[in-house]
Design an enzyme around this catalytic site. Structure first.
Site, PDB file in Angstrom:
ATOM      1  N   ASP A 100     -10.059   6.974   6.442  1.00 54.06           N
ATOM      2  CA  ASP A 100      -8.984   7.631   6.321  1.00 54.06           C
ATOM      3  C   ASP A 100      -8.008   7.243   5.099  1.00 54.06           C
ATOM      4  O   ASP A 100      -8.563   6.167   4.603  1.00 54.06           O
ATOM      5  CB  ASP A 100      -7.834   7.313   7.802  1.00 54.06           C
ATOM      6  CG  ASP A 100      -6.490   7.814   7.463  1.00 54.06           C
ATOM      7  OD1 ASP A 100      -6.377   9.005   7.456  1.00 54.06           O
ATOM      8  OD2 ASP A 100      -5.540   7.014   7.598  1.00 54.06           O
TER       9      ASP A 100
ATOM     10  N   ASP B 267      -4.019   7.890   4.085  1.00 51.64           N
ATOM     11  CA  ASP B 267      -2.590   7.808   4.179  1.00 51.64           C
ATOM     12  C   ASP B 267      -2.591   6.653   5.247  1.00 51.64           C
ATOM     13  O   ASP B 267      -2.525   6.428   6.198  1.00 51.64           O
ATOM     14  CB  ASP B 267      -1.839   8.863   4.587  1.00 51.64           C
ATOM     15  CG  ASP B 267      -1.697   9.802   3.377  1.00 51.64           C
ATOM     16  OD1 ASP B 267      -1.787   9.665   1.990  1.00 51.64           O
ATOM     17  OD2 ASP B 267      -1.905  11.138   3.711  1.00 51.64           O
TER      18      ASP B 267
END
Length: 253
Positions: A10, A12
Site C-alpha cells: 500500500d 498512503d
C-alpha cells in the site's frame, strides 16, 4: 507451504505519512485555489479517511460534514476538477521533498530488490501520486522496481473491496498464498484479507485505533537497525526491525 514470491505495498500511510502531510494540505490548497472556504484539519481528515479515494472523499465530506453546500449542476465534473487540482498540489509538495518515507521502508525495498523479490504497489491513490512519491524519495527509475502499479480507478470497487489486490495478483500470475501485503489501515487490511493475502500492518496516527485483529503482525513502524519497532500484535521472532528474513517468517507462520 507456498514460497513467498512477492511483496505488495500500500502507499498512503504505509510507505509515507502522505495522508497527514501530503494529501490533506494538498486538498486545502485546491479548495483555496477554487475560492472555497473549506478547511480539512487533522481531526476532520481522520474522519474522512473512513472513505477511500480522493473524489469519493470530497463527496463524503459534502454528504456528511458540509450539507449546506449547494452542489453545481455538473457536480461530478466539479469534484473531478477539484481532485485534479489537489493532485497537482500534492505533486508540488512531493517535488519540494516535504514528505519523507517512513522508517525502514527504503531499506526493506532495497533489500527486496537486491534479493530479486518481486514487488507491486496496491493502492487506491492515483497513479500520478504513486509516481510522485516514488521518484521523489527513491529515485527517478524507482517506479520500474515494481512489477505492477495497481492504483486509482483501475478497478471500480476500491478498498475495502479486495478487487485491487485480486487485479494485481492476476497481472503477476500469482496466488494469494505466494504474496504478503503491507498496509496501515482498517480499510486496507479488509481489502488484503478479503483477497486472502497475509498482511503486516504499520500503524500511523490516523489508524492507531483501527481493528487489526486479522493481521499477521502489527508494528508502529518497520524499524531500523538501532531504531527498534514496537510490536503491537503478533510474533516478531526475535527481530527488532522488519527485514526480508522476518517477512518470510511471518509468511510461513
Amino acid at each position: 507451504m507456498a514460497e513467498l514470491k512477492a511483496l505488495l505495498f500500500d502507499v498512503d500511510g504505509t510507505l509515507a505519512d502522505t495522508e497527514r502531510d501530503g494529501h490533506r494540505p494538498a486538498f486545502n490548497m485546491a479548495f483555496e485555489a477554487a475560492g472555497l472556504d473549506w478547511n480539512w484539519d487533522e481531526a476532520l481528515y481522520g474522519e474522512l479517511l473512513a472513505v477511500t479515494g480522493g473524489k469519493e472523499r470530497i463527496k463524503y465530506y459534502l454528504e456528511k460534514f458540509n450539507t449546506d453546500f449547494e452542489k453545481p449542476e455538473n457536480f461530478d465534473e466539479f469534484v473531478k476538477g477539484l481532485h485534479a487540482s489537489k493532485t497537482e498540489f500534492y505533486n508540488q509538495l512531493m517535488a519540494e521533498g516535504r514528505i519523507p518515507l517512513r522508517p525502514g521502508v527504503e531499506r526493506l525495498i532495497n533489500e527486496a530488490r537486491d534479493k530479486n523479490m518481486r514487488m507491486a504497489v496496491v493502492t487506491t491513490t492515483t497513479p500520478s501520486n504513486v509516481t510522485a512519491l516514488l521518484t521523489n524519495t527513491l529515485g527517478a527509475d524507482s517506479e520500474s522496481w515494481f512489477e505492477v502499479i495497481a492504483a486509482g480507478d483501475i478497478v471500480p470497487a476500491k478498498k475495502p473491496a479486495p478487487d485491487i489486490y485480486d487485479w494485481a495478483m492476476e497481472q503477476m500470475d500469482l496466488k494469494p498464498e505466494e504474496c504478503i501485503a503491507f498496509e496501515d489501515s482498517e480499510n486496507g487490511i479488509k481489502s488484503s484479507v478479503a483477497a486472502k493475502v497475509k498482511t503486516i500492518i504499520t500503524i500511523n496516527g490516523y489508524t492507531q485505533n483501527d481493528d487489526f485483529s486479522t493481521a499477521d503482525l502489527v508494528l508502529d513502524n518497520m524499524g531500523e537497525p538501532g531504531q527498534s519497532f514496537k510490536v503491537l500484535m503478533g510474533d516478531s521472532h526475535g527481530h527488532d526491525y522488519l527485514d526480508l528474513e522476518l517477512v518470510k517468517k511471518i509468511h510461513q507462520a
